[in-house]
Scaffold this motif. Structure first.
Motif, mmCIF file in Angstrom:
data_model
loop_
_atom_site.group_PDB
_atom_site.id
_atom_site.type_symbol
_atom_site.label_atom_id
_atom_site.label_comp_id
_atom_site.label_asym_id
_atom_site.label_seq_id
_atom_site.Cartn_x
_atom_site.Cartn_y
_atom_site.Cartn_z
ATOM 1 N N LEU A 118 0.837 -1.205 0.000
ATOM 2 C CA LEU A 118 0.000 0.000 0.000
ATOM 3 C C LEU A 118 0.865 1.246 0.000
ATOM 4 N N CYS A 119 1.915 1.247 0.792
ATOM 5 C CA CYS A 119 2.828 2.388 0.852
ATOM 6 C C CYS A 119 3.468 2.634 -0.512
ATOM 7 N N ARG A 120 3.931 1.578 -1.145
ATOM 8 C CA ARG A 120 4.542 1.724 -2.470
ATOM 9 C C ARG A 120 3.533 2.277 -3.480
ATOM 10 N N ARG A 121 2.302 1.799 -3.397
ATOM 11 C CA ARG A 121 1.275 2.258 -4.335
ATOM 12 C C ARG A 121 0.971 3.743 -4.136
ATOM 13 N N LEU A 122 0.846 4.156 -2.882
ATOM 14 C CA LEU A 122 0.561 5.560 -2.589
ATOM 15 C C LEU A 122 1.693 6.465 -3.067
ATOM 16 N N LEU A 123 2.922 6.027 -2.866
ATOM 17 C CA LEU A 123 4.068 6.794 -3.355
ATOM 18 C C LEU A 123 4.025 6.915 -4.877
#
Length: 246
Positions: A118-123
């Motif tokens: 999720l963090c990678r996607r948001l970035l």
């Protein structure tokens, strides 16, 4: 939509004495959202083991699991080259289709893994996530450096104070006076309830529940919401703040 397939273990390595990371190679096209899970068939076990997806790409799925019973004890002995029968693309994951620009991601214990993808996607969407990881003690910490390597603001809380903020994830929010406009979280029920009470922004909560089938047929993981009964394995595991009944 979920899919049954055979996946090959690429690696299976310990992150702590009881937490392992397994990388699987196979078809990943049915995983479409962060927060979804897979269901693993194990020899000699009647029920499959549901494990959240930590990360994935076009060819591999990364899962992180804690050795807590006979099934995960069996998994930790598996080696590269072995094959597993797996259901993929299960569950309703997190949505990033909102106006948040500075979302807060909170993972507690085995609720940490789905926060990574999720963090990678948001970035990748140009957002600026903040991350809090909660553990009981320093020996249980995993993936903190992986989050920091993404370049995100990362905080740690430990119940005994051996690393980071002493106390709970809500203590980090208060002590650091964090400014955020959305909340994503996964972890044990007491942590989710504490975050619900301590915040007021729009939020998505990923619930842990015992599952029989993993795709909504057995109704064994049903829970009451403000909009009727929902199945954690299919309608969840992610629920929005406004539908949760505590």
């Amino acid at each position: 939509m979920y899919k049954k397939g055979i996946y090959t273990i690429k690696s299976n390595t310990p992150l702590t004495p009881v937490v392992y990371r397994m990388v699987l190679e196979g078809d990943t096209q049915y995983i479409t959202r962060s927060g979804q899970f897979i269901n693993i068939e194990l020899a000699g076990k009647y029920l499959r083991r549901p494990i959240s997806v930590c990360d994935y790409d076009e060819k591999t799925i990364t899962i992180i699991y804690k050795v807590v019973g006979r099934g995960t004890e069996q998994m930790k002995t598996m080696e590269a080259g072995e094959q597993l029968d797996i259901l993929t693309g299960l569950g309703n994951g997190f949505s990033t289709e909102n106006g948040a620009r500075r979302p807060l991601l909170v993972g507690g214990g085995v609720g940490v893994p789905p926060m990574y993808n999720l963090c990678r996607r948001l970035l990748g969407e140009g957002k600026s996530p903040i991350v809090i990881l909660g553990f009981n003690t320093a020996e249980e910490i995993f993936y903190a450096e992986e989050f920091r390597a993404l370049g995100v603001e990362t905080y740690i809380s430990t119940a005994d104070g051996t690393v980071g903020t002493k106390g709970f994830v809500t203590d980090v929010i208060r002590e650091q006076a964090l400014d955020f406009d959305y909340l994503y979280t996964c972890g044990p029920l007491p942590m989710l309830k504490a975050l619900y009470d301590a915040t007021s922004v729009d939020a998505e909560f990923s619930f842990e529940e015992r599952m029989g089938c993993g795709f909504g047929a057995c109704m064994g993981c049903s829970c009451k919401t403000k909009y009727g009964n929902k199945r954690i394995c299919k309608d969840g595991p992610v629920l929005k703040r406004e539908e949760i009944i505590w």
